[in-house]
Scaffold this active site. Structure first.
Site, PDB file in Angstrom:
ATOM      1  N   HIS A 251      33.387  -4.105  19.631  1.00 50.81           N
ATOM      2  CA  HIS A 251      32.404  -3.288  19.773  1.00 50.81           C
ATOM      3  C   HIS A 251      31.250  -3.379  18.653  1.00 50.81           C
ATOM      4  O   HIS A 251      30.892  -2.458  17.752  1.00 50.81           O
ATOM      5  CB  HIS A 251      32.980  -1.765  19.905  1.00 50.81           C
TER       6      HIS A 251
ATOM      7  N   ARG B  20      30.010   0.189  28.110  1.00 45.15           N
ATOM      8  CA  ARG B  20      31.213   1.040  27.771  1.00 45.15           C
ATOM      9  C   ARG B  20      32.461   0.555  28.447  1.00 45.15           C
ATOM     10  O   ARG B  20      32.424  -0.017  29.622  1.00 45.15           O
ATOM     11  CB  ARG B  20      31.020   2.654  28.257  1.00 45.15           C
TER      12      ARG B  20
HETATM   13  C1  OXD Z   1      25.794   2.692  20.600  1.00 46.08           C
HETATM   14  C2  OXD Z   1      27.126   1.885  20.533  1.00 46.08           C
HETATM   15  O1  OXD Z   1      25.864   3.587  21.829  1.00 46.08           O
HETATM   16  O2  OXD Z   1      26.975   0.987  19.455  1.00 46.08           O
HETATM   17  O3  OXD Z   1      24.794   2.613  20.031  1.00 46.08           O
HETATM   18  O4  OXD Z   1      27.967   1.918  21.354  1.00 46.08           O
END
Ligand code: OXD
Length: 309
Positions: A272, A224
């Site tokens: 992402h 993250r």
């Molecule tokens: C997940 C993401 O948590 O794609 O699956 O970030």
């Protein structure tokens, strides 16, 4: 009894189609067309705003549409006593391992430099870094971290792991807890963050962590954006301590136009996409969990809300 798809930042059409194909008898609605909120027992959610779930008084289960659940657990009004689940699926694991391997190999084979040489039309051989000399340290040895670890080991990379809490991990030297972090970091030529985001892991990739890495280490963040202090990373790159970084996640997504990371010569950016949830692959486990919860059973892939993952 009704299942709601609540994905305000994403078009739910492919999810609706996947549910329709698998369970045509199920009443599946998509936010904002929720109908009577008392019908809703199960919500498949992604990036809902804080307080979203309080509207649904008979809610029994919230299923994260992805592997991460920080987008749910960060909601101070998350209803108590409601199950929270995440997705675990071989396709998610496979994609994540592919991404991690790709970028470890891009580092060991100097791909970023060759890309630049290509732009400048320079023929400049560079000797690959040997896999056996590149210890890869993985922070977070859950389902995804372990799979990547095993696949990297098959390619000849020595792999070590770091976890916040103790759990035996067969075949991987594992450092546990904050006290062991400096020793772990000192060994890592490549550091990969695959941790869940919790208050304890937020901001862990900071100036102190980078200082403890060997000179010329490479950092990959697929967890993250909030794990990383972006300004600390740029400072460590700019003073020549780190060789580079590959980032798939950011403090603010999409990464804003003009952000200095976009143009940093030592940073690879992806939007992402390290591992994407394919509705067709995971709707079966959601439909099964729906049936289980409606039958009064515990769903699979239950999240421990106190622990945060
Ligand atoms: C997940 C993401 O948590 O794609 O699956 O970030």
């Amino acid at each position: 009894m009704t299942l709601l798809l609540a994905t305000p930042t994403m078009n739910p059409a492919a999810w609706l189609r996947a549910f329709e194909r698998l369970t045509p008898e199920l009443d599946v609605r998509a936010w904002p067309d929720c109908g009577d909120p008392t019908d809703i027992r199960f919500i498949v959610a992604w990036e809902t705003p804080p307080g979203f779930f309080s509207e649904f008084p008979r809610l029994a289960c919230i299923a994260s549409l992805g592997a991460g659940v920080d987008h749910l657990l960060g909601d101070p009004d998350l209803p108590r006593g409601v199950f929270v689940t995440r997705v675990i699926d071989p396709s998610i694991t496979q994609q994540m391992s592919e991404y991690v391997i790709l970028h470890v190999l891009r580092f060991s084979r100097h791909s970023q430099s060759f890309d630049q040489d290509t732009v400048e039309e320079i023929w400049r051989p560079r000797i690959p870094l040997q896999a056996s000399d590149l210890t890869v340290g993985i922070m977070g040895l859950g389902q995804l971290g372990l799979d990547a670890a095993h696949k990297l080991m098959q390619l000849g990379f020595p792999v070590i792991g770091w976890r916040r809490t103790h759990k035996d991990v067969a075949g991987i030297t594992t450092y546990v807890g904050a006290e062991a972090l400096p020793d772990f970091l000192a060994e890592c030529r490549v550091l990969i963050c695959m941790l869940p985001l919790t208050p304890a892991t937020q901001g862990l990739l900071d100036a102190e962590t980078f200082r403890l890495l060997p000179r010329d280490a490479y950092v990959i963040n697929v967890a993250r954006g909030a794990h990383l202090v972006e300004s600390d990373l740029m400072a460590a790159l700019d003073r020549g301590h780190l060789a580079g970084a590959c980032l798939d996640v950011f403090e603010t997504e999409p990464l804003p136009a003009g952000h200095p990371l976009w143009h940093h010569p030592k940073v690879t950016i992806t939007p992402h996409i390290a591992s994407l949830t394919n509705p067709t692959d995971v709707v079966p486990q959601m439909a099964e969990n729906y049936q289980r919860v409606m039958a009064g059973e515990r769903p699979h892939h239950l999240v421990d809300i106190e622990r945060g993952y």
